[in-house]
Design an enzyme around this catalytic site. Structure first.
Site, PDB file in Angstrom:
ATOM      1  N   VAL A  87       0.854  -1.191   0.000  1.00  0.00           N
ATOM      2  CA  VAL A  87       0.000   0.000   0.000  1.00  0.00           C
ATOM      3  C   VAL A  87       0.884   1.233   0.000  1.00  0.00           C
ATOM      4  O   VAL A  87       1.803   1.348   0.805  1.00  0.00           O
ATOM      5  CB  VAL A  87      -0.915   0.021   1.254  1.00  0.00           C
ATOM      6  N   ALA A 132       4.434   4.165   2.874  1.00  0.00           N
ATOM      7  CA  ALA A 132       3.984   2.925   2.248  1.00  0.00           C
ATOM      8  C   ALA A 132       4.202   1.781   3.231  1.00  0.00           C
ATOM      9  O   ALA A 132       4.892   1.942   4.245  1.00  0.00           O
ATOM     10  CB  ALA A 132       4.760   2.669   0.954  1.00  0.00           C
ATOM     11  N   LYS A 133       3.620   0.658   2.962  1.00  0.00           N
ATOM     12  CA  LYS A 133       3.850  -0.528   3.809  1.00  0.00           C
ATOM     13  C   LYS A 133       3.433  -1.757   3.006  1.00  0.00           C
ATOM     14  O   LYS A 133       2.598  -1.673   2.106  1.00  0.00           O
ATOM     15  CB  LYS A 133       3.001  -0.438   5.086  1.00  0.00           C
ATOM     16  N   GLY A 134       4.006  -2.906   3.397  1.00  0.00           N
ATOM     17  CA  GLY A 134       3.638  -4.146   2.719  1.00  0.00           C
ATOM     18  C   GLY A 134       3.479  -5.259   3.729  1.00  0.00           C
ATOM     19  O   GLY A 134       3.897  -5.131   4.884  1.00  0.00           O
TER      20      GLY A 134
END
Ligand code: NAD
Length: 443
Positions: A87, A132-134
Site C-alpha cells: 500500500v 507505504a507498507k507491505g
C-alpha cells in the site's frame, strides 16, 4: 482560495460530506482495525490544520493499494497460496517508504494503517518520503528457509510493478530481516537487469546496507524517551523500564536503557513475561532469546503472568510488539509516568485518552520509532552516492534529527496544549498537505 470547485460555465457543487468521507469499498467495513484508529487520529488534528484542512481527505485514503497472490512450491511438493499487499498511502513529499511484515494476521486495513503512519512519521522527522507498507499473510515460523526465500522472491516480483528506488522503497518490519531484504533486492535487480541496491533498505552491510541500521529504531526510541524524560524531570539513570516485545526494537531499546543505567524490570514477548525488580541482565536475556526464541524460561528472573505485565511498577513503559496492545482495560493499570511507543499503533484511541487523563505522557509511535526510517533514509542516500559513512557519523546524525524533531513536536504540543500525538500529527499533516497543495491535482 476557496475549497469549492469553480467553473466559468457551470456552477459545480462540492460533493456532499457523506460521499467524500465514505470508506474505500474494498475494505471489510465491519472490521477496520488500526485503520479506524488512524482515521480518528486524523479527525483530531483537522481543526488545527487551518486552510490546509481542505486537503485532509487525501490523508483518509491510500493513493494506491495492491493485493497480490503469492503461490509457492512447498518442500513437500504441494503448492500453497498466500495473500500479499503493498500500500502506498501518500507520495506527495517523495517516494513511498515503509516496511514489509510477514504475519499470519496481516490484513489490508492493517497494512493501510501502517502505510499511513509511515506518511506521518516520515513527515514528522522531515525525511523526503511519502508513506507505504507491505505485508504477507503468513506465519513464517511454519516455513523452511527455502520456502521463506521462495515466498519473498515471488512477493517481490508481484509488487515489482510499483516499487523501485525512486518509487517506493521497502524495509524490514515484524518477522522480516536483512536476509529477506537481500532476497528482495536480488529479485528486483534480476527483474530489472541491473543491481539496484537502493530498492530496499535494512540490507546486509555487504550489499549496500548502512552501519547502525539494525539498532536505529531502538536507538531512536531511547533518544526520544531521554528527551521526554528530561522535560518531565525523570532521570534515565535508575529509571525503571518495562518493555513489551524483545525483538529488533524492544531488544535494542532495552539494551541502550540498561547501558545508560536504567533498570529493565520486566519484559514480555510472544512466549511469556519475566520480571526482576532489581533489573534484568539484558545482555543475558538477549543471549537467551537468541537461543530459545523468546524470553520464557529465562533463569535469572521471576516468571510474570502476561496479564499482569501492564500493572508492573515502572517509570517508562515501552510497547514494542504489535498494534492495539494498550486498550481501555489495561491503560488504567499502567503505573508508568511515560509510555514510549516503539511499536506502530500500540495504543487504542480510548486508551490514549485514559492515559492522558491519568497524566501519563504518551510519546507516540510516529515520532518515537522514527529512528529506523531515518537511518533507512541514510542508507538510501549512501546507496545513491555509493559513498558510505561511519557508524559514529550515522548515530550522530540520527540523534540530531530525532532530538530536533522531538523538540519541534514538544513546542507545538505546548503551544496548542495538545497531546504529543496530536502535535506530531499537526507537524506532519501540515507538511504533507502543504506539499499536496503546492503540487496541485493532476490533470
Ligand atoms: P521483531 O519481529 O523483531 O520483534 C517483535 C517482538 O514482539 C518479538 O519479541 C515478539 O516475541 C513480540 N511479540 C509478537 N507478538 C506478541 C504478542 N502477542 N505479545 C507480546 N509480544 C509479542 O519486530 P520489530 O522489528 O521489533 O517490530 C516491533 C514493532 O515495532 C512493530 O510494531 C513494528 O511495526 C515496529 N517498528 C519496527 C521498526 C524496525 O525498524 N524494526 C521500525 C519502526 C517500527
Amino acid at each position: 482560495m476557496s475549497g469549492k470547485p469553480r467553473s466559468s460555465r457551470t456552477k459545480l457543487q462540492p460533493s456532499p460530506p457523506a460521499a467524500t468521507h465514505a470508506l474505500p469499498s474494498y475494505l471489510d467495513q465491519t472490521n477496520l482495525g488500526p485503520w479506524s484508529t488512524y482515521l480518528q487520529q486524523v479527525d483530531r488534528v483537522t481543526p488545527y490544520l487551518g486552510d490546509l484542512a481542505r486537503w485532509v481527505e487525501t490523508l483518509k485514503r491510500p493513493k494506491r493499494a495492491l493485493i497480490v497472490d503469492v503461490p509457492i512450491h512447498l518442500d513437500n511438493g504441494e503448492v500453497a497460496h498466500f495473500e500479499g499487499y503493498r500500500v502506498q498511502h501518500n507520495t506527495s513529499r517523495g517516494p513511498g517508504k515503509g516496511g514489509v511484515r510477514f504475519h499470519q494476521n496481516v490484513t489490508l486495513s492493517e497494512v493501510m494503517a501502517l502505510a499511513a503512519w509511515m506518511s506521518i512519521k516520515n513527515a514528522a522527522v522531515n525525511v523526503p518520503y511519502g508513506g507505504a507498507k507491505g505485508g504477507v499473510r503468513v506465519d513464517p515460523r511454519l516455513l523452511s528457509q527455502g520456502e521463506l526465500e521462495r515466498l519473498t522472491r515471488r512477493y517481490t516480483s508481484e509488487i515489482g510493478i510499483i516499487i523501485g528506488p525512486t518509487k517506493d522503497i521497502p524495509a524490514p518490519d515484524v518477522n522480516t530481516n536483512d536476509q529477506i531484504m537481500a532476497w528482495m533486492m536480488d529479485t528486483y535487480s534480476m527483474n530489472s537487469g541491473e543491481t539496484s541496491t537502493g530498492v530496499v533498505t535494512g540490507k546486509p552491510i555487504d550489499l549496500g546496507g548502512s552501519l547502525g541500521r539494525r539498532d536505529a529504531t531502538g536507538r531512536g526510541v531511547f533518544t526520544v524517551a531521554s528527551e521526554a524524560a528530561q522535560r518531565i524531570g525523570l532521570k534515565i539513570e535508575g529509571a525503571r523500564i518495562a518493555v513489551q516485545g524483545f525483538g529488533n526494537v524492544g531488544g535494542v531499546a532495552a539494551r541502550l536503557f540498561a547501558e545508560a543505567g536504567s533498570k529493565v524490570v520486566a519484559v514480555q514477548d510472544h512466549t511469556g513475561a519475566v520480571q526482576r525488580a532489581a533489573g534484568l541482565d539484558v545482555a543475558a536475556l538477549l543471549a537467551h532469546v537468541a537461543v530459545r526464541g523468546g524470553v520464557a524460561g529465562f533463569k535469572d528472573a521471576e516468571t510474570l503472568d502476561p496479564a499482569d505485565f501492564w500493572a508492573v511498577a515502572c517509570d517508562i513503559m515501552i510497547p514494542a510488539a504489535l498494534e492495539g496492545q494498550i486498550d481501555a482495560k489495561n491503560a488504567r493499570k499502567i503505573k508508568a509516568r511515560m509510555v514510549v511507543e516503539g511499536a506502530n499503533g500500540p495504543t487504542t484511541p480510548e486508551a490514549d485518552d485514559i492515559l492522558g487523563d491519568r497524566g501519563v505522557l504518551v510519546v507516540p509511535d510516529v515520532i518515537a520509532n522514527a529512528g529506523g526510517v531515518t537511518v533507512s533514509y541514510f542508507e538510501w542516500v549512501q546507496d545513491f552516492s555509493s559513498f558510505f559513512w561511519t557508524e559514529s557519523e550515522i548515530n550522530q546524525r540520527l540523534v540530531r534529527i530525532m532530538t530536533e524533531a522531538f523538540a519541534g513536536v514538544w513546542n507545538v504540543a505546548q503551544r496548542h496544549k495538545t497531546s504529543l500525538r496530536t502535535a506530531t500529527f499537526i507537524v506532519a499533516c501540515s507538511r504533507i498537505l502543504q506539499a499536496r497543495a503546492m503540487r496541485g491535482l493532476y490533470p
